[in-house]
Design a protein around this motif. Structure first.
Motif, PDB file in Angstrom:
ATOM      1  N   HIS A   1       5.673  -4.058   0.134  1.00 20.72           N
ATOM      2  CA  HIS A   1       5.879  -2.620   0.381  1.00 20.72           C
ATOM      3  C   HIS A   1       7.284  -2.367   0.943  1.00 20.72           C
ATOM      4  CE1 HIS A   1       5.016   1.532   1.272  1.00 20.72           C
ATOM      5  NE2 HIS A   1       5.440   1.326   2.509  1.00 20.72           N
ATOM      6  N   ILE A   2       7.701  -3.194   1.881  1.00 23.03           N
ATOM      7  CA  ILE A   2       9.051  -3.048   2.446  1.00 23.03           C
ATOM      8  C   ILE A   2      10.091  -3.267   1.345  1.00 23.03           C
ATOM      9  CG2 ILE A   2      10.742  -4.046   4.049  1.00 23.03           C
ATOM     10  CD1 ILE A   2       8.291  -4.653   5.897  1.00 23.03           C
ATOM     11  N   TYR A   3       9.875  -4.298   0.521  1.00 19.98           N
ATOM     12  CA  TYR A   3      10.797  -4.558  -0.581  1.00 19.98           C
ATOM     13  C   TYR A   3      10.882  -3.352  -1.513  1.00 19.98           C
ATOM     14  CZ  TYR A   3      13.153  -6.718  -4.493  1.00 19.98           C
ATOM     15  OH  TYR A   3      14.056  -6.985  -5.489  1.00 19.98           O
ATOM     16  N   ALA A   4       9.724  -2.797  -1.884  1.00 19.34           N
ATOM     17  CA  ALA A   4       9.691  -1.657  -2.813  1.00 19.34           C
ATOM     18  C   ALA A   4      10.317  -0.414  -2.194  1.00 19.34           C
ATOM     19  CB  ALA A   4       8.253  -1.374  -3.243  1.00 19.34           C
TER      20      ALA A   4
ATOM     21  N   SER B   1      -6.207  -7.178  -2.958  1.00 16.60           N
ATOM     22  CA  SER B   1      -5.603  -6.343  -1.934  1.00 16.60           C
ATOM     23  C   SER B   1      -4.360  -5.709  -2.574  1.00 16.60           C
ATOM     24  CB  SER B   1      -5.213  -7.163  -0.705  1.00 16.60           C
ATOM     25  OG  SER B   1      -4.599  -6.352   0.262  1.00 16.60           O
ATOM     26  N   CYS B   2      -4.336  -4.375  -2.608  1.00 15.93           N
ATOM     27  CA  CYS B   2      -3.275  -3.675  -3.333  1.00 15.93           C
ATOM     28  C   CYS B   2      -2.443  -2.796  -2.399  1.00 15.93           C
ATOM     29  CB  CYS B   2      -3.885  -2.826  -4.448  1.00 15.93           C
ATOM     30  SG  CYS B   2      -4.854  -3.787  -5.624  1.00 15.93           S
ATOM     31  N   VAL B   3      -1.230  -2.527  -2.828  1.00 15.33           N
ATOM     32  CA  VAL B   3      -0.311  -1.668  -2.105  1.00 15.33           C
ATOM     33  C   VAL B   3       0.370  -0.747  -3.123  1.00 15.33           C
ATOM     34  CG1 VAL B   3       1.593  -3.329  -2.211  1.00 15.33           C
ATOM     35  CG2 VAL B   3       1.547  -1.646  -0.381  1.00 15.33           C
ATOM     36  N   GLY B   4       0.688   0.467  -2.684  1.00 16.44           N
ATOM     37  CA  GLY B   4       1.316   1.438  -3.583  1.00 16.44           C
ATOM     38  C   GLY B   4       0.287   2.315  -4.245  1.00 16.44           C
ATOM     39  N   ASP B   5       0.691   2.911  -5.388  1.00 13.91           N
ATOM     40  CA  ASP B   5      -0.184   3.822  -6.132  1.00 13.91           C
ATOM     41  C   ASP B   5      -0.784   4.816  -5.172  1.00 13.91           C
ATOM     42  OD1 ASP B   5      -1.312   1.721  -8.833  1.00 13.91           O
ATOM     43  OD2 ASP B   5       0.247   3.221  -8.797  1.00 13.91           O
TER      44      ASP B   5
ATOM     45  N   GLY C   1       2.719   0.292 -13.165  1.00  9.09           N
ATOM     46  CA  GLY C   1       3.894  -0.543 -13.365  1.00  9.09           C
ATOM     47  C   GLY C   1       4.607  -0.909 -12.071  1.00  9.09           C
ATOM     48  N   ALA C   2       5.736  -1.558 -12.224  1.00  8.60           N
ATOM     49  CA  ALA C   2       6.474  -2.140 -11.103  1.00  8.60           C
ATOM     50  C   ALA C   2       6.960  -1.125 -10.075  1.00  8.60           C
ATOM     51  CB  ALA C   2       7.660  -2.948 -11.619  1.00  8.60           C
ATOM     52  N   THR C   3       7.117   0.131 -10.473  1.00  9.60           N
ATOM     53  CA  THR C   3       7.571   1.129  -9.499  1.00  9.60           C
ATOM     54  C   THR C   3       6.400   1.821  -8.800  1.00  9.60           C
ATOM     55  OG1 THR C   3       7.729   2.807 -11.220  1.00  9.60           O
ATOM     56  CG2 THR C   3       9.745   1.574 -10.704  1.00  9.60           C
ATOM     57  N   SER C   4       5.174   1.534  -9.232  1.00  7.81           N
ATOM     58  CA  SER C   4       4.002   2.215  -8.667  1.00  7.81           C
ATOM     59  C   SER C   4       3.238   1.403  -7.635  1.00  7.81           C
ATOM     60  CB  SER C   4       3.035   2.608  -9.777  1.00  7.81           C
ATOM     61  OG  SER C   4       3.604   3.574 -10.602  1.00  7.81           O
ATOM     62  N   GLY C   5       3.022   0.123  -7.891  1.00 13.56           N
ATOM     63  CA  GLY C   5       2.220  -0.656  -6.956  1.00 13.56           C
ATOM     64  C   GLY C   5       2.054  -2.098  -7.377  1.00 13.56           C
TER      65      GLY C   5
END
Length: 142
Positions: free
Chosen positions: A18-21, A138-142, A93-97
């Motif tokens: 999350h920090i990276y994104a 375990s997911c992050v984003g979206d 995709g890569a920009t969402s989660g």
């Protein structure tokens, strides 16, 4: 106890991702993962994997160590399946989660439900469950 470590590792990885994104506008860490795609086995580095995703996060100072399944010695030469964590982008995709996956030894019903709820394609979910025996997400984003 090992399942708690696995869950904690996935949470640590998601915080780092999350920090990276947030900083880079994408969950894709160029040059890591399968073929440099930023997905696949999380801690594997070897044939087809120029750099592990975990090592890339260590190099970015977002993790203090390469995270891997607690059944594997940190210094062991092990293939991706033995390292046991996988990572894929969500449907957006890569920009969402991004989702991290593990194979828990004794998952409860709620933990098993996480892989069903992960925002990924049915084909990917089936492969993770039936080919790689992952049963926790375990997911992050979206």
């Amino acid at each position: 106890a090992r399942d708690k470590v696995r869950i904690a590792h996935l949470e640590q990885a998601n915080v780092a991702l999350h920090i990276y994104a947030t900083t880079n506008g994408t969950y894709h860490i160029a040059g890591s993962g399968s073929g440099g795609s930023g997905i696949g086995w999380f801690s594997y580095e070897g044939a087809g994997y120029p750099n592990s995703i975990a090592e890339a996060l260590v190099e970015e100072d977002l993790l203090t160590e390469v995270l891997h399944d607690p059944l594997i010695d940190a210094n062991a030469v092990a293939n991706g399946a033995q390292r046991a964590y996988m990572r894929y982008f969500t449907n957006g995709g890569a920009t969402s989660g991004s989702c991290m996956f593990a194979k828990l030894e004794n998952p409860n019903t709620d933990q098993k439900a996480t892989i069903e709820a992960a925002p990924i394609s049915t084909a990917l979910r089936d492969a993770l469950k039936n080919t790689y025996f992952m049963n926790y997400a375990s997911c992050v984003g979206d």
